[in-house]
Structure formats: structure tokens, C-alpha cells
Design a protein around this motif. Sequence first.
Motif, PDB file in Angstrom:
ATOM      1  N   PHE A  92       1.058   4.259  -2.638  1.00  0.00           N
ATOM      2  CA  PHE A  92       0.984   5.673  -2.228  1.00  0.00           C
ATOM      3  C   PHE A  92       2.114   6.470  -2.850  1.00  0.00           C
ATOM      4  O   PHE A  92       1.922   7.544  -3.408  1.00  0.00           O
ATOM      5  N   LEU A 142       1.756  12.462  -9.112  1.00  0.00           N
ATOM      6  CA  LEU A 142       1.129  13.772  -8.858  1.00  0.00           C
ATOM      7  C   LEU A 142       2.152  14.887  -8.896  1.00  0.00           C
ATOM      8  O   LEU A 142       1.890  15.979  -9.375  1.00  0.00           O
ATOM      9  N   ALA A 196      -0.371  26.051 -31.705  1.00  0.00           N
ATOM     10  CA  ALA A 196       0.012  25.936 -30.299  1.00  0.00           C
ATOM     11  C   ALA A 196       0.562  24.552 -29.978  1.00  0.00           C
ATOM     12  O   ALA A 196       1.244  24.380 -28.972  1.00  0.00           O
ATOM     13  N   HIS A 241       3.035  29.755 -32.950  1.00  0.00           N
ATOM     14  CA  HIS A 241       4.447  29.814 -32.609  1.00  0.00           C
ATOM     15  C   HIS A 241       5.193  30.044 -33.910  1.00  0.00           C
ATOM     16  O   HIS A 241       4.818  29.472 -34.937  1.00  0.00           O
ATOM     17  N   ASP A 301       6.576  32.908 -29.332  1.00  0.00           N
ATOM     18  CA  ASP A 301       5.113  32.897 -29.395  1.00  0.00           C
ATOM     19  C   ASP A 301       4.642  34.122 -30.142  1.00  0.00           C
ATOM     20  O   ASP A 301       5.156  35.213 -29.952  1.00  0.00           O
ATOM     21  N   ALA A 342       6.910  21.618 -20.561  1.00  0.00           N
ATOM     22  CA  ALA A 342       6.332  21.770 -21.891  1.00  0.00           C
ATOM     23  C   ALA A 342       6.073  23.238 -22.214  1.00  0.00           C
ATOM     24  O   ALA A 342       6.047  23.637 -23.362  1.00  0.00           O
ATOM     25  N   CYS A 343       5.870  24.047 -21.176  1.00  0.00           N
ATOM     26  CA  CYS A 343       5.567  25.460 -21.387  1.00  0.00           C
ATOM     27  C   CYS A 343       6.716  26.201 -22.052  1.00  0.00           C
ATOM     28  O   CYS A 343       6.523  27.076 -22.867  1.00  0.00           O
ATOM     29  N   HIS A 369       9.645  27.457 -24.250  1.00  0.00           N
ATOM     30  CA  HIS A 369       9.901  27.325 -25.681  1.00  0.00           C
ATOM     31  C   HIS A 369      11.366  27.509 -26.002  1.00  0.00           C
ATOM     32  O   HIS A 369      11.728  27.804 -27.113  1.00  0.00           O
ATOM     33  N   LEU A 388       3.663  15.289 -12.672  1.00  0.00           N
ATOM     34  CA  LEU A 388       2.802  15.831 -13.736  1.00  0.00           C
ATOM     35  C   LEU A 388       2.938  17.346 -13.914  1.00  0.00           C
ATOM     36  O   LEU A 388       3.204  17.799 -15.021  1.00  0.00           O
ATOM     37  N   PRO A 389       2.809  18.102 -12.825  1.00  0.00           N
ATOM     38  CA  PRO A 389       2.947  19.564 -13.013  1.00  0.00           C
ATOM     39  C   PRO A 389       4.316  19.936 -13.551  1.00  0.00           C
ATOM     40  O   PRO A 389       4.454  20.836 -14.364  1.00  0.00           O
ATOM     41  N   ALA A 421       1.698   6.950  -6.538  1.00  0.00           N
ATOM     42  CA  ALA A 421       0.682   7.970  -6.843  1.00  0.00           C
ATOM     43  C   ALA A 421       1.239   9.365  -6.569  1.00  0.00           C
ATOM     44  O   ALA A 421       1.074  10.291  -7.359  1.00  0.00           O
ATOM     45  N   LEU A 429       0.835  -1.203   0.000  1.00  0.00           N
ATOM     46  CA  LEU A 429       0.000   0.000   0.000  1.00  0.00           C
ATOM     47  C   LEU A 429       0.870   1.254   0.000  1.00  0.00           C
ATOM     48  O   LEU A 429       0.592   2.222  -0.710  1.00  0.00           O
TER      49      LEU A 429
END
Lengths: 588, 125
Positions: free
Chosen positions: B6, B13, B60, B43, B38, B23-24, B26, B16-17, B9, B2
Amino acid sequence: MLPFRSTAAPRAPATALALSALALLALPFLATLALAHEGHDHGAPPPPVSKTVAPRGEAASAAFELVAIPRGDVLVLYLDCFATGEPVTDAVLAVETPAGPATAEAAPDGSYRLAAPWLATRAAGENHLDLVVTVTAGSEADVLPLTVALPTAPGPAAPAGAGHDGEGWPHRLAEGLGGRLAARDPGAGLAAAGGFALGLAAMGLMRAGRRAPVLAILVLAATLVLGATAFAHEGADHGHPETRAAFVPQPTDPAADLAQRLADGAVFVPKPTQRLLSLRTQLAVEGGYRRTVSLPGRVIPDPNASGVVQSSVGGRLAPPPSGTFPRLGSPVRPGEVLALVTPPVQRVDLSDMRQRQGELDQQIAIVQRRVDRYRKLSPGGAVSQVQLDEAQDELNGLTDRRTALDRIRQEPEVLTAPVGGVIAEAAAVAGQMAASGQMVFQIVDPRKLWVEALSFDALTPASDATARLPDGRSLPLAYQGAGLADRNQAIPVQFAIRGGTDGLRIGQFVTVLAATDAERRGLALPRASVVRTANGQDVVYAHIAAERYEARPVRVAPLDGARVLVEAGVSPGTRVVVQGAELLDQVR
Amino acid sequence: MLLQRFLAAGTVLVALPLCAHRACAHEGVGHHGGRLADAGPYHVELVTKDRRVEVWVYDAKEKAVSPAGFKGTAILVVGGKPARVVLAPAEARLTGEAEVALGATPKGVVQITGPDGAAASGKFN
């Protein structure tokens, strides 16, 4: 292990729940991030800072800061130096417009104007405009992409309330009642309370099985509702004059740009107002600075460039041969005659002199006769030449003594200027009796002044110091020396004033700021950039966007006469307002 | 078990951010070795070679957009003087010729006007 498992099994659904909750919590964050990517520069103009501010656009590079404001069919551009905020009025602005390249004309008020007929003919839905402005100022050239927000297009005039037509009366009723409740209308409140009470009564009667009273109550409720609708309609038509009155400048009014404090505490100052207040900024740079101590001091004349004129014997003052005594402030050269002092002759001295005079006169007469006689006899050889010479010498000596006696009685003492400078003090009146040793004139060279300060701890000779005047000016000082004998339990320290000494007086009080050995790190800013707010906190204003300033609370320490050391509160590289911060603080 | 779940996960989490953030940005080079910027909903990639200016347009999602119907202007600062280059569609890109040699990485702005008439500009430093 087993107990753990046995407890873990019933927990499993709970864990799943927790996990999903976490995922749910995380989702909005991910969504924001995704949006941040999508929306970074995809045509969304920045929201207007306030409803009373006309739409505008701004751009900045390392050298320039540009603000563009559409005014009818003209685009008004303001160009400033990025670091200092100084207006740049002699630049050439070439703009890539929808109708091809165009050049903005410099206006007398320091702005640039670009005829923009394409502002009027744009599509109705277009709320922003992308321009490219090429700035050439002197040897500097820069290209700035500029996104200008546009005022909402004055589309076909819709009748008031037309937007409500499709929404049906319940919506209108709710809106009207809501508006009235929000405006604290007692009528609306009563209507709401009455409706609630009627509903309760109707329910009670329904339960009791009575039909007729229920019908009556329903009819009553319908009447009330219709009445309220009428109220709501009336409210929608007239608005609330008293609440509207607060927004005096209309959003579409071109002159609506007012300096104002925004809801987030920042201060919005439109470019024309910035120029009116002549706001200037400076890029804050961190560095090591010596801490300073402030000492009380006063201006003294340079001992080598000042002097006093005194009479040595005392006597009656008379003006110099030029006829007038030098006035206060008049320049004098070294050696210039300033006054004459005729020493008085006492009565007893006078009689003594008369007696001596008589004796001399008598002797002169005798010797004169002897000389005459010898002169006749000497050619015959009756008197030797030696005797004649001796008699002549005696006569010469007596005549000299007689003339010296005359001269002593008449010749005055001549008072001359010991140094060049200006007359700082004058106490001469014709005919006045000056005592021996009394100061008649004081001469000071106004370009050579010193400052004497009292220090409680020994200063290092190499330390640089400045003197601050009560009117805020500051003077650079050069260390000259310190005394060893205490005066008022402090050591007198002397500094020479370097640079201009205009407007200084002897004896004027100054605050001397002398550097100590301890070094501190921080940002040195001009004293005028720190403002004390109403709550007693020191703040500086940071220029965060072209027309936005933000107050940053800071901790300051004294540094020298002109600057303070900001120890915390502002990061290096911030554009800090160094001129006009007081005026900025007045914006409400 | 377990605990591991945890941890996994949690890692996902946190990661991901971070990935999204990555990715933001350039930064870096485009498909044709040029610089990316941009420009409104697009682009743009700028390649300058001697006097030639080439601009590729992407959406984009970094997918190439056909330049048909596009107009463009590049204003590049060379040796302290701005050079204005009009760009026209050619093959899969917008291209134009400057009057002076531009160097490899001149700073400036590329403005493109899409088929719908909306202008957007990208800044290259």
C-alpha cells in the motif's frame, strides 16, 4: 498472525480492486499535468471571455500593459502603465509583423493604430498571430511578446443547414425534436408522449398475436414521425427569434465590446471603456499603520491670528476717514482704521462742561489783561520779570485746559484692526449707537485656522491627525495642545491646520482622525477603492488581467481621512482599483 | 506485506505528479549554457556573447530541431534601448550580429518563424 492471514487472503482481490480504482482515479490528474506541460504555450490562444467580445490579445511586463484588437485590416493597440493603469500615449510602438517591422501610429483617442493588411491575407485556419512589440516610452524600453486571437475567417459562405446533410435524417429529427423540447414546445412534448403510448400499444398487440392492428399503429407512428420531421425542418430554418433577440450585439460586430459582468463574477471592461471611466489602480503594499480614532471637531480661528474690534466707551459709530466701513471679507492690515466712535455727552455733563467753560473763559480774560498790563510795566521796572512770567504761564495753562475741554467734546474714539486678516463679521452701521464692549468687527486670517476637537481619551502630542470634511476632502493637522478641564465630559484638543485652508469656514464641523499608539498591519488603500455591494459587503476590485477586474470581499478598518486599512481579503502586490471603483461596480 | 505494498503504491502515486511538475519547469541552463524559454510549439535557447546572438530551437521534448527554413528576430533591451537582431540559420542554430555589445543576460524576446510560416516568440527576463 494466522487469523490475520486467513482474513487477508479473501481480501486480496478486493485490495487489487481498490488499488486499480486508485490508479484509475489518479490517471486523469496525471493526464492533466501532462497536458499542462504540453499546452503551456504551444500556440493555443486564450479562449474569448465572452461571445460578445471581439477576439484580442494582451501582454504585460513590469512596466507596461498592452492590448491589441484586430479591427478589419487595422490592429488597434492600447498601452497603459502596468501599476497605475494610466494610459501611455506618447510611446513608440515598433511591431514585428509577418510583413516585417512596422511602427504603430498614435491616434487622437489615445490608442495606437497599425495598418495590418496581412490580417486579411492570412491562412484560413490560422486563429492566432504572434507579434513582438517593442515599447519605448521616455527612458523606459520593453519588449512584449503578444499573441493576438483572430476573428474566425469568413470562409466560403455555406448554405444554412449544409452541415446537416451528411448526418442523415434520424440525427436531424432528433436535433429538431430536442430543440423543440428545449424550447418547451407543447407540440413536441405531445408527439413524444404519443409515440411512447403507440409503442406500448403495438407491443401489447404483438403479444396478443394480432397483425392488422399492429400494422395500423405502425402506419400511424410513421405519419407522426414524418410530421415531426416537417416541424423540425421548420424550426431549423427560422431559429427562435425570441431567444436570438437576447444576443443583440453580434460577435463579429466590431463595436461589440461591451463592459460586462462575466459568468464567473469577474467584470470585463474593454480598454476604451477603462479610459472613459478613467480607472486607475495601485499596487497594494502591506505595512504597519497606526489606528486612528475619529473625534467631532469644528474649525476655529487661530487665537494669535484673529481678533475682535470693540468700542471701549460706547458711542455713535461713524465710518473711518476713507468714507466707508470695511465690507465682509475685505482684507485689512494691522492698525488700519476701521471705524470711529463718538462718545455721547450726557445732558448733565453738558451743563457742567458749559459752566466750566465759562469759568475758564472768564479766568482767561482776567489773566490775559494782567499779562498785557505787566508787559507794559515790566520794561520800566515797576513789575518784576518773575511776575510777568508767572502770569504768562497761568494764561497758557488756562488756554490748554480750555482747548482740552473742546477736544473732549468733539474727538471720537478710533477703532483700529488689532491683527491683519479679513473681516469675518461686521456689525457696523453709520449712526448706530455701539455699546461699550460690543464687538463691531471680527478679523480672521483665513490662512491660519485651527480645529478644536473633543476627545474622550488623552492623545499623544506627537500623533499626527487629519480632519475630514463633509465633502470628502481631508486636511493635515498639527497637534497644538489639550485642555485639562473637561468640557461635556471630554477634553478639548486643538490642532493647527497645515496646508491649504481654502473654502473653510469658522465654526464648520469636521471629523478629526487622530492616530493612537496601537499599530496595525494591513494594506492602506484610498477610501474610494472600497465599494459596498448590494448585499452590504465591502469589496475592492482587483485588476487581474488587462481587461478583467475581480471583486474581492475585504475586511476594512478606518485608518485616516483619505485611506482605509484592508486587514484581510487582498494579498500584497495585487493591483487594486483606486479610482472609478464605484463605476466598475455598476457594470452588470 | 500488504501494508508495505500500500505504502509503495501510495508513494508512487504521490511522486508521479511531483515528477511531472518538475519536468514542467524550464528553469536553468540549456545544452549550450544559455537561457531557455517557450516559444509556441518549440523551446528556444538564447546565448548572447558580445555582439553575437545565437538561438537553438528544440521541440517540446527538448530534441534539437534543424533550423533550416526558420527565420528569426531577436529584440533585446540593452541599456534601456531596444536592439533588433535578424537571425538566420547557420549550422545547427540561428545566429545574428547586433550593432552593440549585448552583455550576458539581456532581457528581450526572440521571435522565430517556422517553415510553415507560423511565428512564435519566447520571452527572456
